[in-house]
Motif scaffolding. Structure first.
Motif, PDB file in Angstrom:
ATOM      1  N   SER A  69       0.846  -1.203   0.000  1.00  0.00           N
ATOM      2  CA  SER A  69       0.000   0.000   0.000  1.00  0.00           C
ATOM      3  C   SER A  69       0.874   1.242   0.000  1.00  0.00           C
ATOM      4  O   SER A  69       0.546   2.236  -0.658  1.00  0.00           O
ATOM      5  CB  SER A  69      -0.957  -0.005   1.185  1.00  0.00           C
ATOM      6  OG  SER A  69      -0.343   0.523   2.337  1.00  0.00           O
ATOM      7  N   GLU A  72       2.049   1.640  -3.431  1.00  0.00           N
ATOM      8  CA  GLU A  72       0.999   2.146  -4.304  1.00  0.00           C
ATOM      9  C   GLU A  72       0.712   3.613  -4.034  1.00  0.00           C
ATOM     10  O   GLU A  72       0.467   4.391  -4.957  1.00  0.00           O
ATOM     11  CB  GLU A  72      -0.262   1.296  -4.151  1.00  0.00           C
ATOM     12  CG  GLU A  72      -0.257   0.146  -5.146  1.00  0.00           C
ATOM     13  CD  GLU A  72      -1.039  -1.061  -4.659  1.00  0.00           C
ATOM     14  OE1 GLU A  72      -1.943  -0.899  -3.825  1.00  0.00           O
ATOM     15  OE2 GLU A  72      -0.717  -2.174  -5.118  1.00  0.00           O
ATOM     16  N   ALA A  73       0.748   3.971  -2.729  1.00  0.00           N
ATOM     17  CA  ALA A  73       0.539   5.377  -2.388  1.00  0.00           C
ATOM     18  C   ALA A  73       1.604   6.231  -3.044  1.00  0.00           C
ATOM     19  O   ALA A  73       1.327   7.292  -3.609  1.00  0.00           O
ATOM     20  CB  ALA A  73       0.573   5.560  -0.877  1.00  0.00           C
ATOM     21  N   ARG A  74       2.846   5.730  -2.997  1.00  0.00           N
ATOM     22  CA  ARG A  74       3.943   6.486  -3.585  1.00  0.00           C
ATOM     23  C   ARG A  74       3.765   6.559  -5.101  1.00  0.00           C
ATOM     24  O   ARG A  74       3.940   7.601  -5.718  1.00  0.00           O
ATOM     25  CB  ARG A  74       5.267   5.831  -3.234  1.00  0.00           C
ATOM     26  CG  ARG A  74       6.404   6.817  -3.231  1.00  0.00           C
ATOM     27  CD  ARG A  74       7.711   6.171  -2.870  1.00  0.00           C
ATOM     28  NE  ARG A  74       7.599   5.179  -1.843  1.00  0.00           N
ATOM     29  CZ  ARG A  74       8.110   3.962  -1.933  1.00  0.00           C
ATOM     30  NH1 ARG A  74       8.748   3.606  -3.016  1.00  0.00           N
ATOM     31  NH2 ARG A  74       7.986   3.107  -0.943  1.00  0.00           N
ATOM     32  N   GLU A  75       3.401   5.381  -5.678  1.00  0.00           N
ATOM     33  CA  GLU A  75       3.185   5.363  -7.129  1.00  0.00           C
ATOM     34  C   GLU A  75       2.121   6.390  -7.515  1.00  0.00           C
ATOM     35  O   GLU A  75       2.272   7.135  -8.478  1.00  0.00           O
ATOM     36  CB  GLU A  75       2.715   3.966  -7.568  1.00  0.00           C
ATOM     37  CG  GLU A  75       3.843   3.034  -7.936  1.00  0.00           C
ATOM     38  CD  GLU A  75       3.341   1.618  -8.177  1.00  0.00           C
ATOM     39  OE1 GLU A  75       2.109   1.404  -8.150  1.00  0.00           O
ATOM     40  OE2 GLU A  75       4.181   0.725  -8.376  1.00  0.00           O
ATOM     41  N   LYS A  76       1.042   6.410  -6.706  1.00  0.00           N
ATOM     42  CA  LYS A  76      -0.042   7.331  -7.005  1.00  0.00           C
ATOM     43  C   LYS A  76       0.436   8.766  -6.872  1.00  0.00           C
ATOM     44  O   LYS A  76       0.112   9.614  -7.700  1.00  0.00           O
ATOM     45  CB  LYS A  76      -1.206   7.062  -6.041  1.00  0.00           C
ATOM     46  CG  LYS A  76      -2.501   7.675  -6.490  1.00  0.00           C
ATOM     47  CD  LYS A  76      -3.607   7.321  -5.525  1.00  0.00           C
ATOM     48  CE  LYS A  76      -4.782   8.260  -5.698  1.00  0.00           C
ATOM     49  NZ  LYS A  76      -4.432   9.651  -5.325  1.00  0.00           N
ATOM     50  N   GLY A  77       1.221   9.005  -5.799  1.00  0.00           N
ATOM     51  CA  GLY A  77       1.763  10.341  -5.599  1.00  0.00           C
ATOM     52  C   GLY A  77       2.591  10.792  -6.779  1.00  0.00           C
ATOM     53  O   GLY A  77       2.443  11.899  -7.279  1.00  0.00           O
ATOM     54  N   GLN A  79       2.456   9.600  -9.795  1.00  0.00           N
ATOM     55  CA  GLN A  79       1.589   9.770 -10.965  1.00  0.00           C
ATOM     56  C   GLN A  79       0.864  11.113 -10.904  1.00  0.00           C
ATOM     57  O   GLN A  79       0.764  11.819 -11.895  1.00  0.00           O
ATOM     58  CB  GLN A  79       0.593   8.604 -11.017  1.00  0.00           C
ATOM     59  CG  GLN A  79      -0.191   8.540 -12.309  1.00  0.00           C
ATOM     60  CD  GLN A  79       0.721   8.410 -13.522  1.00  0.00           C
ATOM     61  OE1 GLN A  79       1.607   7.561 -13.551  1.00  0.00           O
ATOM     62  NE2 GLN A  79       0.544   9.267 -14.501  1.00  0.00           N
ATOM     63  N   ASP A  80       0.397  11.434  -9.671  1.00  0.00           N
ATOM     64  CA  ASP A  80      -0.289  12.722  -9.499  1.00  0.00           C
ATOM     65  C   ASP A  80       0.651  13.862  -9.846  1.00  0.00           C
ATOM     66  O   ASP A  80       0.269  14.813 -10.537  1.00  0.00           O
ATOM     67  CB  ASP A  80      -0.784  12.869  -8.061  1.00  0.00           C
ATOM     68  CG  ASP A  80      -2.006  11.997  -7.809  1.00  0.00           C
ATOM     69  OD1 ASP A  80      -2.495  11.399  -8.790  1.00  0.00           O
ATOM     70  OD2 ASP A  80      -2.452  11.911  -6.651  1.00  0.00           O
ATOM     71  N   ASP A  83       1.022  14.050 -13.496  1.00  0.00           N
ATOM     72  CA  ASP A  83      -0.165  14.617 -14.128  1.00  0.00           C
ATOM     73  C   ASP A  83      -0.200  16.133 -13.922  1.00  0.00           C
ATOM     74  O   ASP A  83      -0.479  16.903 -14.842  1.00  0.00           O
ATOM     75  CB  ASP A  83      -1.428  13.991 -13.544  1.00  0.00           C
ATOM     76  CG  ASP A  83      -1.569  12.539 -13.975  1.00  0.00           C
ATOM     77  OD1 ASP A  83      -0.817  12.144 -14.895  1.00  0.00           O
ATOM     78  OD2 ASP A  83      -2.397  11.822 -13.399  1.00  0.00           O
TER      79      ASP A  83
ATOM     80  N   ARG B 100       5.548   6.649   2.497  1.00  0.00           N
ATOM     81  CA  ARG B 100       4.352   6.690   1.645  1.00  0.00           C
ATOM     82  C   ARG B 100       4.501   7.722   0.531  1.00  0.00           C
ATOM     83  O   ARG B 100       3.943   7.585  -0.529  1.00  0.00           O
ATOM     84  CB  ARG B 100       3.109   7.005   2.475  1.00  0.00           C
ATOM     85  CG  ARG B 100       2.615   5.829   3.279  1.00  0.00           C
ATOM     86  CD  ARG B 100       1.324   6.185   3.974  1.00  0.00           C
ATOM     87  NE  ARG B 100       0.250   6.258   3.011  1.00  0.00           N
ATOM     88  CZ  ARG B 100      -0.446   5.211   2.599  1.00  0.00           C
ATOM     89  NH1 ARG B 100      -0.168   4.021   3.067  1.00  0.00           N
ATOM     90  NH2 ARG B 100      -1.407   5.345   1.738  1.00  0.00           N
ATOM     91  N   ASP B 101       5.247   8.793   0.839  1.00  0.00           N
ATOM     92  CA  ASP B 101       5.383   9.835  -0.183  1.00  0.00           C
ATOM     93  C   ASP B 101       6.842  10.189  -0.401  1.00  0.00           C
ATOM     94  O   ASP B 101       7.166  11.278  -0.808  1.00  0.00           O
ATOM     95  CB  ASP B 101       4.579  11.078   0.226  1.00  0.00           C
ATOM     96  CG  ASP B 101       4.830  11.447   1.662  1.00  0.00           C
ATOM     97  OD1 ASP B 101       5.703  10.811   2.278  1.00  0.00           O
ATOM     98  OD2 ASP B 101       4.180  12.375   2.171  1.00  0.00           O
TER      99      ASP B 101
END
Lengths: 203, 305
Positions: A69, A72-77, A79-80, A83, B100-101
């Motif tokens: 998770s 994935e959070a990092r991946e999403k970050g 990606q964001d 974008d 996480r970030d």
């Protein structure tokens, strides 16, 4: 579902290993110490199943899920961010295009203004020139008229003077009226006087 | 580190024979090291202690008798499990709290790389659609087997995966996961086809013949997969340890030589170091193979026929 699987697996494991156990034990009895390597200890198998099942649950909950998770959070970050960067880049490109358009517009306007100024200046110059030329020619015309007038006046004056002179000479001539020689001498003397007075005036 | 480790093992072996004072009984020594037992020895050069594990009364379930007394391999299996929970629990916490970030670093990064490799290259690639449900199982399988393999290379350690009871149980879990996957994914009829399969386009008579021939083959094929999984891991672990111990045993077999014994001892130690390094590689390789083949079997079952 998982729990069911695990229960089924445990039961199957026990069922499947029991004949092997019997076989291994027979083998062991017949062969002595060497067969111990292939001994099946059902208790150990049970331990394995229990420990493995518990591990799947515990690690799944406290290790793999948090790790994945977080990833994935990092991946999403990321990606964001990408974008957002793309959006900002597009926005910047739009602004740049607009800016360029404005620049072109401004340049065109400035050019127009300069052109207008030039045109106006040119027109003014031409007008002034025209005016000067007409005024000049009018002045020349006036001067010429004046000169003509002066010349006419001078001619009149000269004519009058010469008439007066001629009349004076004639009257003198007539008044004397002696003889031709005397007349000639008289005129010559007069002309001499005139020349002298003219020369004296000239000198 | 590894040479130290090998020497430790050597000394451990030596104390045994020195204590006996008699010509070395290498087979007994070897079996003692390889097989399970109800005691754990912490001895170097005759010093140290031996932990005797408790013996519990067997439990009776119907006709079945279960002796759940802890053995050497049980203890090392539990140590492996505890290590896994400790290490990966911490990695999980750190990942949640800090990474996480932000890009991970150090140990968490290494573990993340391994976990991601397994999820992407093993689980997702081999199982395909809906693979993520198996991630937890495959990852646990790999790391559990790996740590058990590696514990055999630690001084005083023992390899739980060098025991058929352990590898067999793990293989049976694989088997059950594969078959249950087939039943759930393919349905009753689809699953039955993986056992009773008639190739299309055959006349009924030929079909019946094919069915008679192929059914036992298909059935055996199902059973062979977990069997090979269990035997492969077990045999690899036992073989490696046997090799190392045999090489060390050569030192004690040639003690009667005056000069030769030193040459042999030196050569043995060099070989043992080399093979112990190989053993580390094999520990990783076999854990990887076990996990990967299980994924492959699951994938094959999900895309059967």
């Amino acid at each position: 579902m998982r729990t069911v699987n695990r229960t089924v697996s445990a039961v199957l494991a026990l069922v499947a290993t029991s004949p092997m156990l019997l076989w291994a034990q027979d083998d062991h009895a017949a062969e002595g110490g060497g067969g111990a390597l292939f001994n099946i200890n059902l208790g150990l198998s049970t331990w394995t199943l229990l420990v493995f099942g518990a591990l799947i649950y515990v690690l799944g909950k406290y290790a793999w899920a948090p790790i994945l998770s977080a990833v994935e959070a990092r991946e999403k970050g990321i990606q964001d961010d990408l974008d957002q960067a793309k959006g900002q880049r597009e926005e910047a490109a739009g602004l740049l295009a607009e800016h360029k358009k404005q620049m072109a517009e401004a340049r065109r306007e400035a050019h127009q203004i300069v052109q207008d100024g030039k045109d106006a200046g040119e027109k003014l110059r031409r007008e002034i020139e025209e005016k000067a030329r007409t005024e000049g020619s009018a002045m020349i015309e006036r001067a010429r008229e004046e000169i003509e007038r002066e010349r006419d006046a001078a001619l009149d004056a000269l004519r009058k003077e010469s008439v007066d002179l001629a009349l004076a000479a004639a009257s003198k001539l007539i008044r004397e009226n002696l003889d031709a020689d005397k007349n000639r001498e008289l005129v010559m003397g007069y002309v001499d006087d005139l020349t002298k007075s003219g020369g004296g005036a000239q000198a | 580190m590894t040479s130290l480790l090998a020497l430790f093992q050597g000394q451990e072996g030596a104390t045994h024979e020195a204590a006996q004072g008699a010509p070395p009984d290498l087979e007994r020594m070897l079996m003692h090291h390889l097989t399970d037992g109800n005691e754990i020895e912490f001895e170097i050069l005759g010093r140290g202690f031996t932990v005797h594990l408790p013996e519990w009364d067997p439990i009776h379930i119907g006709q079945l008798t279960l002796d759940l007394s802890p053995t050497k391999h049980t203890v090392f299996m539990l140590i492996a499990a505890a290590l896994l929970v400790l290490v990966f629990g911490m990695v999980g916490r750190v990942m949640q709290r800090k990474y996480r970030d932000k890009a991970p670093s150090g140990f968490a990064n290494a573990m993340e790389a391994m976990v991601l490799y397994f999820r992407d290259e093993i689980v997702r690639r081999n199982i395909g659609q809906g693979a993520d449900g198996y991630t937890s199982y495959i990852l646990t399988l790999f790391f559990f087997v790996l740590v058990m393999n590696l514990l055999g290379l630690v001084p005083f350690g023992s390899t739980a995966t060098g025991n058929l009871s352990v590898t067999g149980a793990l293989a049976i879990v694989s088997f059950v996961v594969v078959e249950v996957t087939g039943m759930v994914k393919l349905g009753a009829a689809g699953y039955a086809k993986t056992i009773f399969y008639v190739p299309p386009g055959l006349s009924p008579a030929m079909g019946a013949v094919m069915l008679m021939i192929m059914t036992p083959v298909e059935f055996l094929g199902k059973l062979t997969k977990p069997f090979t999984l269990a035997i492969r891991l077990f045999a690899n672990m036992v073989a490696g340890h046997t090799l190392v111990l045999s090489l060390l045993g050569m030192i004690f077999m040639f003690t009667s030589l005056t000069f030769g014994k030193w040459a042999i001892a030196g050569a043995s130690v060099v070989m043992v170091v080399a093979f112990t390094l190989l053993e580390i590689f094999v520990a990783f390789l076999q854990a990887y193979i076990f996990a990967m083949l299980t994924s492959v079997f699951i994938g094959m079952m999900r895309h059967a026929h």
